[in-house]
Write a protein that holds these residues in place. Structure first.
Motif, PDB file in Angstrom:
ATOM      1  N   ARG A   1      37.363  39.723  57.659  1.00  0.00           N
ATOM      2  CA  ARG A   1      37.025  40.439  56.362  1.00  0.00           C
ATOM      3  C   ARG A   1      38.817  40.986  56.417  1.00  0.00           C
ATOM      4  N   GLY A   2      39.504  40.324  55.148  1.00  0.00           N
ATOM      5  CA  GLY A   2      40.504  40.372  55.030  1.00  0.00           C
ATOM      6  C   GLY A   2      41.815  39.193  54.116  1.00  0.00           C
ATOM      7  N   ASP A   3      43.210  39.646  54.235  1.00  0.00           N
ATOM      8  CA  ASP A   3      43.373  38.556  52.977  1.00  0.00           C
ATOM      9  C   ASP A   3      43.784  37.699  53.800  1.00  0.00           C
ATOM     10  N   ALA A   4      43.258  36.482  52.595  1.00  0.00           N
ATOM     11  CA  ALA A   4      43.688  35.155  53.103  1.00  0.00           C
ATOM     12  C   ALA A   4      44.845  34.387  53.682  1.00  0.00           C
ATOM     13  N   LEU A   5      45.708  34.822  52.734  1.00  0.00           N
ATOM     14  CA  LEU A   5      47.575  34.549  53.334  1.00  0.00           C
ATOM     15  C   LEU A   5      47.695  34.827  54.297  1.00  0.00           C
ATOM     16  N   ALA A   6      47.489  36.296  54.284  1.00  0.00           N
ATOM     17  CA  ALA A   6      47.902  37.325  55.772  1.00  0.00           C
ATOM     18  C   ALA A   6      46.414  36.394  57.048  1.00  0.00           C
ATOM     19  N   LEU A   7      46.045  36.473  56.772  1.00  0.00           N
ATOM     20  CA  LEU A   7      45.297  35.656  57.832  1.00  0.00           C
ATOM     21  C   LEU A   7      46.270  33.653  58.306  1.00  0.00           C
ATOM     22  N   LEU A   8      46.337  33.399  57.106  1.00  0.00           N
ATOM     23  CA  LEU A   8      47.585  31.888  56.980  1.00  0.00           C
ATOM     24  C   LEU A   8      48.557  32.521  57.421  1.00  0.00           C
ATOM     25  N   ALA A   9      49.198  33.374  58.032  1.00  0.00           N
ATOM     26  CA  ALA A   9      50.163  33.222  57.906  1.00  0.00           C
ATOM     27  C   ALA A   9      50.448  32.970  59.748  1.00  0.00           C
ATOM     28  N   THR A  10      49.975  32.820  60.238  1.00  0.00           N
ATOM     29  CA  THR A  10      49.274  32.700  62.157  1.00  0.00           C
ATOM     30  C   THR A  10      48.704  31.646  61.996  1.00  0.00           C
ATOM     31  N   ALA A  11      48.768  30.362  63.493  1.00  0.00           N
ATOM     32  CA  ALA A  11      47.809  29.669  63.726  1.00  0.00           C
ATOM     33  C   ALA A  11      46.588  30.653  64.353  1.00  0.00           C
ATOM     34  N   PRO A  12      45.601  29.255  64.167  1.00  0.00           N
ATOM     35  CA  PRO A  12      44.297  29.923  64.005  1.00  0.00           C
ATOM     36  C   PRO A  12      43.925  29.994  66.235  1.00  0.00           C
ATOM     37  N   LYS A  13      43.183  31.209  65.700  1.00  0.00           N
ATOM     38  CA  LYS A  13      42.951  31.382  67.330  1.00  0.00           C
ATOM     39  C   LYS A  13      42.566  30.474  67.991  1.00  0.00           C
ATOM     40  N   ASP A  14      41.196  29.721  67.488  1.00  0.00           N
ATOM     41  CA  ASP A  14      39.968  28.555  68.774  1.00  0.00           C
ATOM     42  C   ASP A  14      40.134  27.557  68.053  1.00  0.00           C
ATOM     43  N   GLY A  15      41.504  27.184  67.320  1.00  0.00           N
ATOM     44  CA  GLY A  15      41.787  25.839  67.142  1.00  0.00           C
ATOM     45  C   GLY A  15      41.506  25.682  65.606  1.00  0.00           C
TER      46      GLY A  15
ATOM     47  N   ASP B   1      49.729  27.252  45.838  1.00  0.00           N
ATOM     48  CA  ASP B   1      50.867  26.968  46.811  1.00  0.00           C
ATOM     49  C   ASP B   1      51.305  27.373  47.814  1.00  0.00           C
ATOM     50  N   ASP B   2      51.239  28.739  48.009  1.00  0.00           N
ATOM     51  CA  ASP B   2      51.019  29.551  49.364  1.00  0.00           C
ATOM     52  C   ASP B   2      50.020  28.892  50.287  1.00  0.00           C
ATOM     53  N   THR B   3      48.362  29.500  49.713  1.00  0.00           N
ATOM     54  CA  THR B   3      48.055  28.435  51.094  1.00  0.00           C
ATOM     55  C   THR B   3      48.091  27.460  51.332  1.00  0.00           C
ATOM     56  N   LEU B   4      48.153  26.965  50.219  1.00  0.00           N
ATOM     57  CA  LEU B   4      48.382  25.132  51.042  1.00  0.00           C
ATOM     58  C   LEU B   4      49.527  24.805  51.969  1.00  0.00           C
ATOM     59  N   ALA B   5      50.497  25.806  51.754  1.00  0.00           N
ATOM     60  CA  ALA B   5      51.375  25.422  52.474  1.00  0.00           C
ATOM     61  C   ALA B   5      51.491  26.459  54.199  1.00  0.00           C
ATOM     62  N   ALA B   6      50.721  27.005  54.277  1.00  0.00           N
ATOM     63  CA  ALA B   6      50.333  27.967  55.356  1.00  0.00           C
ATOM     64  C   ALA B   6      49.416  26.594  55.947  1.00  0.00           C
ATOM     65  N   LEU B   7      48.468  26.103  55.298  1.00  0.00           N
ATOM     66  CA  LEU B   7      47.283  26.300  55.731  1.00  0.00           C
ATOM     67  C   LEU B   7      48.481  24.757  56.385  1.00  0.00           C
ATOM     68  N   ASP B   8      49.609  24.126  56.143  1.00  0.00           N
ATOM     69  CA  ASP B   8      49.825  22.954  56.620  1.00  0.00           C
ATOM     70  C   ASP B   8      50.903  23.375  57.443  1.00  0.00           C
ATOM     71  N   ALA B   9      51.842  24.428  57.926  1.00  0.00           N
ATOM     72  CA  ALA B   9      52.806  24.912  58.299  1.00  0.00           C
ATOM     73  C   ALA B   9      51.689  25.834  59.578  1.00  0.00           C
ATOM     74  N   ASN B  10      50.991  26.283  59.575  1.00  0.00           N
ATOM     75  CA  ASN B  10      50.622  26.903  60.933  1.00  0.00           C
ATOM     76  C   ASN B  10      49.762  26.312  61.697  1.00  0.00           C
ATOM     77  N   HIS B  11      49.566  24.912  61.070  1.00  0.00           N
ATOM     78  CA  HIS B  11      48.465  24.951  62.739  1.00  0.00           C
ATOM     79  C   HIS B  11      46.931  24.590  61.898  1.00  0.00           C
ATOM     80  N   TRP B  12      46.879  24.864  60.777  1.00  0.00           N
ATOM     81  CA  TRP B  12      45.259  25.116  60.519  1.00  0.00           C
ATOM     82  C   TRP B  12      44.347  23.648  60.517  1.00  0.00           C
ATOM     83  N   LEU B  13      45.420  22.924  60.254  1.00  0.00           N
ATOM     84  CA  LEU B  13      44.721  21.480  59.797  1.00  0.00           C
ATOM     85  C   LEU B  13      44.672  20.425  60.941  1.00  0.00           C
ATOM     86  N   ALA B  14      43.081  20.191  61.366  1.00  0.00           N
ATOM     87  CA  ALA B  14      42.703  19.021  62.355  1.00  0.00           C
ATOM     88  C   ALA B  14      43.506  17.557  62.281  1.00  0.00           C
TER      89      ALA B  14
END
Length: 204
Positions: free
Chosen positions: A116-130, A147-160
């Motif tokens: 329950r929170g802001d998407a970009l705030a969540l994506l600003a850090t790496a995922p806790k569970d991989g 654009d900010d969402t896609l960049a954060a996904l890639d930069a902060n290791h959200w993608l397997a």
């Protein structure tokens, strides 16, 4: 999938009505889930959803999925119904997030988490569970979040490695920034939306 208060206007008040979203295939095929009728929410048609999940069918069994602007959770619930092992929902609107929990309880689904929170705030850090294998990105229209969402996904290791990223945007938006190692696998337009599926290449 029904669109989302988080996607359109996170401060918009809920109206008095309720609607529903239908799961179209898998173990919960035909189940209807309650969706609050909040101002600015727009349902994704079953036709679009069926196309998207036909694209994703080879990759869904056992996949870890992220529904980053979850709203009704239509994409995430469909993924769970079709064999995903885990779905992480992120939804900013309190009432919509509460309804997500109620719907998960109704289905008896325990392989999911609601943030329950802001998407970009969540994506600003790496995922806790991989990282995640499949990511659904359907941000609010006309708010410049893609654009900010896609960049954060890639930069902060959200993608397997070799992840799938589904993007849905308003129909007049035909170009946006994606990392160089992402490749558009499929794309279509239907009514008021453009939607695309990207494959990402592993850094290995």
């Amino acid at each position: 999938m029904v669109k989302r208060a988080n996607r359109k206007s996170s401060s918009a008040p809920l109206s008095r009505g309720v609607g529903s979203v239908r799961i179209i295939a898998g173990r919960w095929r035909g189940r209807k889930l309650t969706v609050h009728d909040a101002q600015g929410l727009r349902p994704t048609t079953d036709r679009v959803k069926e196309t998207v999940f036909n694209w994703l069918a080879p990759y869904l069994p056992g996949a870890r999925c992220l529904d980053i602007f979850a709203g009704s959770g239509g994409l995430g619930f469909e993924a769970l119904s079709r064999g995903a092992s885990w779905v992480h929902f992120c939804e900013k609107h309190p009432a919509a997030a509460k309804q997500l929990r109620a719907n998960l309880d109704q289905l008896g689904a325990q392989n999911a988490h609601i943030d329950r929170g802001d998407a970009l705030a969540l994506l600003a850090t790496a995922p806790k569970d991989g990282p995640y294998d499949i990511i659904f990105v359907d941000p609010p229209f006309h708010q410049g979040l893609l654009d900010d969402t896609l960049a954060a996904l890639d930069a902060n290791h959200w993608l397997a490695p070799n992840a799938c990223v589904y993007v849905e945007v308003e129909s007049h938006l035909t170009t946006w920034q994606v990392p160089e190692h992402w490749h558009c696998h499929r794309e279509k337009r239907a009514g008021q939306v453009n939607y695309r599926l990207y494959f990402t290449e592993s850094d290995d």
